[in-house]
Design a protein around this motif. Sequence first.
Motif, short mmCIF file in Angstrom:
data_model
loop_
_atom_site.label_atom_id
_atom_site.label_comp_id
_atom_site.label_asym_id
_atom_site.label_seq_id
_atom_site.Cartn_x
_atom_site.Cartn_y
_atom_site.Cartn_z
N LEU A 109 20.42 15.03 -4.72
CA LEU A 109 21.75 15.60 -4.84
C LEU A 109 22.54 15.40 -3.54
O LEU A 109 21.97 15.34 -2.45
CB LEU A 109 21.67 17.11 -5.14
CG LEU A 109 21.02 17.50 -6.47
CD1 LEU A 109 20.90 19.02 -6.56
CD2 LEU A 109 21.83 16.97 -7.65
N LYS A 110 23.85 15.30 -3.69
CA LYS A 110 24.72 15.18 -2.52
C LYS A 110 24.79 16.53 -1.80
O LYS A 110 24.42 17.56 -2.34
CB LYS A 110 26.11 14.71 -2.95
CG LYS A 110 26.09 13.36 -3.66
CD LYS A 110 27.47 12.97 -4.14
CE LYS A 110 27.48 11.60 -4.81
NZ LYS A 110 26.71 11.59 -6.07
N SER A 111 25.30 16.50 -0.58
CA SER A 111 25.26 17.70 0.27
C SER A 111 26.29 18.76 -0.13
O SER A 111 26.17 19.91 0.27
CB SER A 111 25.47 17.32 1.74
OG SER A 111 26.74 16.71 1.93
N ARG A 112 27.29 18.37 -0.92
CA ARG A 112 28.31 19.33 -1.36
C ARG A 112 28.39 19.33 -2.87
O ARG A 112 28.33 18.28 -3.51
CB ARG A 112 29.68 18.98 -0.76
CG ARG A 112 30.80 19.91 -1.21
CD ARG A 112 32.10 19.67 -0.46
NE ARG A 112 33.20 20.41 -1.07
CZ ARG A 112 34.17 19.86 -1.79
NH1 ARG A 112 34.22 18.55 -1.96
NH2 ARG A 112 35.13 20.60 -2.32
N VAL A 176 21.61 20.28 -1.28
CA VAL A 176 23.00 20.76 -1.27
C VAL A 176 23.16 21.78 -0.15
O VAL A 176 22.46 22.78 -0.10
CB VAL A 176 23.39 21.39 -2.62
CG1 VAL A 176 24.79 22.00 -2.55
CG2 VAL A 176 23.31 20.35 -3.72
N GLU A 177 24.10 21.53 0.74
CA GLU A 177 24.32 22.40 1.89
C GLU A 177 25.47 23.37 1.68
O GLU A 177 25.49 24.45 2.27
CB GLU A 177 24.57 21.55 3.14
CG GLU A 177 23.41 20.62 3.50
CD GLU A 177 23.74 19.71 4.65
OE1 GLU A 177 24.88 19.78 5.18
OE2 GLU A 177 22.86 18.90 5.03
N LEU A 208 19.34 29.04 0.34
CA LEU A 208 20.62 29.11 -0.35
C LEU A 208 21.67 28.28 0.38
O LEU A 208 21.81 28.37 1.60
CB LEU A 208 21.11 30.56 -0.44
CG LEU A 208 20.51 31.42 -1.55
CD1 LEU A 208 20.96 32.87 -1.36
CD2 LEU A 208 20.90 30.92 -2.92
N PRO A 209 22.44 27.47 -0.35
CA PRO A 209 23.54 26.76 0.31
C PRO A 209 24.64 27.73 0.71
O PRO A 209 24.78 28.80 0.11
CB PRO A 209 24.03 25.79 -0.78
CG PRO A 209 23.61 26.42 -2.07
CD PRO A 209 22.34 27.16 -1.78
N ARG A 210 25.41 27.38 1.73
CA ARG A 210 26.52 28.25 2.13
C ARG A 210 27.66 28.11 1.13
O ARG A 210 27.81 27.08 0.45
CB ARG A 210 27.00 27.89 3.53
CG ARG A 210 27.58 26.50 3.68
CD ARG A 210 28.07 26.25 5.12
NE ARG A 210 28.59 24.90 5.28
CZ ARG A 210 27.86 23.85 5.63
NH1 ARG A 210 26.54 24.02 5.85
NH2 ARG A 210 28.39 22.65 5.74
N VAL A 211 28.45 29.16 1.03
CA VAL A 211 29.56 29.19 0.08
C VAL A 211 30.83 28.71 0.76
O VAL A 211 31.19 29.21 1.84
CB VAL A 211 29.76 30.61 -0.49
CG1 VAL A 211 30.94 30.63 -1.46
CG2 VAL A 211 28.49 31.09 -1.19
#
Length: 344
Positions: A109-112, A176-177, A208-211
């Motif tokens: 998956l891409k980072s965003r 995913v970041e 958890l990725p950041r929002v």
Amino acid sequence: MIRRVTLCATLLVFLFQFLLPLICQGQEAEGRSPKPNPEGGLRRGARTMGGKQFWTDLYVFRDWRIQKNALTGHCRLLDDQDLRQTWGSYDHCLQTFQAIRRQRSLPPLKSRAVVTIHGLGRTRQSMDPVGRAVLQAARVDDQHVEWINMSYASTRGDMTAHAEALDQVLRGLDGVEEVDFVAHSLGNLVIRRWLHLQTERQDPPADLPRVGRIVMLAPPNGGAEMAQRLNENGLFHFVLGTSGTQLAREWELVQQKLAIPQTSFGIIAGDVQLPKDGNPLIEGPDDLVVSVEETKLSGADDRYVGPFSHTYIMDQEKVHEAILRFLKHGYFLDKDRRTALESP
């Protein structure tokens, strides 16, 4: 007599706004566990409808997903064509997918990612127009963005259960970041309940990725007068289940467990203006289900009110343009015309 007529009219509006899209999309009768084939194995490749009112995503990898049945508790793995590849426990489905991923060399998956979440009584297909707009914009701008479209059994669980499912989906987004959210109606309350869950934890998960930013479409942030009017109607509670009951009878308790996002968020509300003030059974301008006033939430960076109905707000091109502008710049129409709502 007047009260009875009023309630009947309210129920008719409700049926149109919630049940018509459900009927058009088709219900699936997948409440039973799938039968094994005569050899004792699995019937792979069986076509499904992708999960409507009985399935909740626990893991999503682009268009692949592991879903849990709200009635039986078993899980299944669906491929990118909604064909069932296996079923059983969550761990079994995950192991099967990981093997398929290695075999097919599926890229990471891409980072965003942009996560879309549907509303009460709807399905993830209702958010397809938003997702397609996000991907099209990403191609034009040469951005690397994933679209994660989450399903959940909105009429078969409470907001906490939906939020916990969202939490599991987010923790499974390896690589995913950062995630942005675009949600419709109840989906926004699911996000807010999930955010509140993070404050309840002593040790928040590190995976958890950041929002990033959040776009709320027709959110009942202040409750829903329509739901409260239908509080005594048995059909309402039967069709919309626990989440509908929480909006109708338990709002005072529910809202205490909904966090105000600490990240950038904006609200798009509908004012249909038919014939003059929208739904005459709702006080003030409204989208036939939720009033403009009920969508407000302190701390919003921008607010956009347009002639959109609650049911089809996500289908409007002007809404897509506003969503993309907010995700990119933090405003819906123009930087100098933002309508922010002050924090308490």
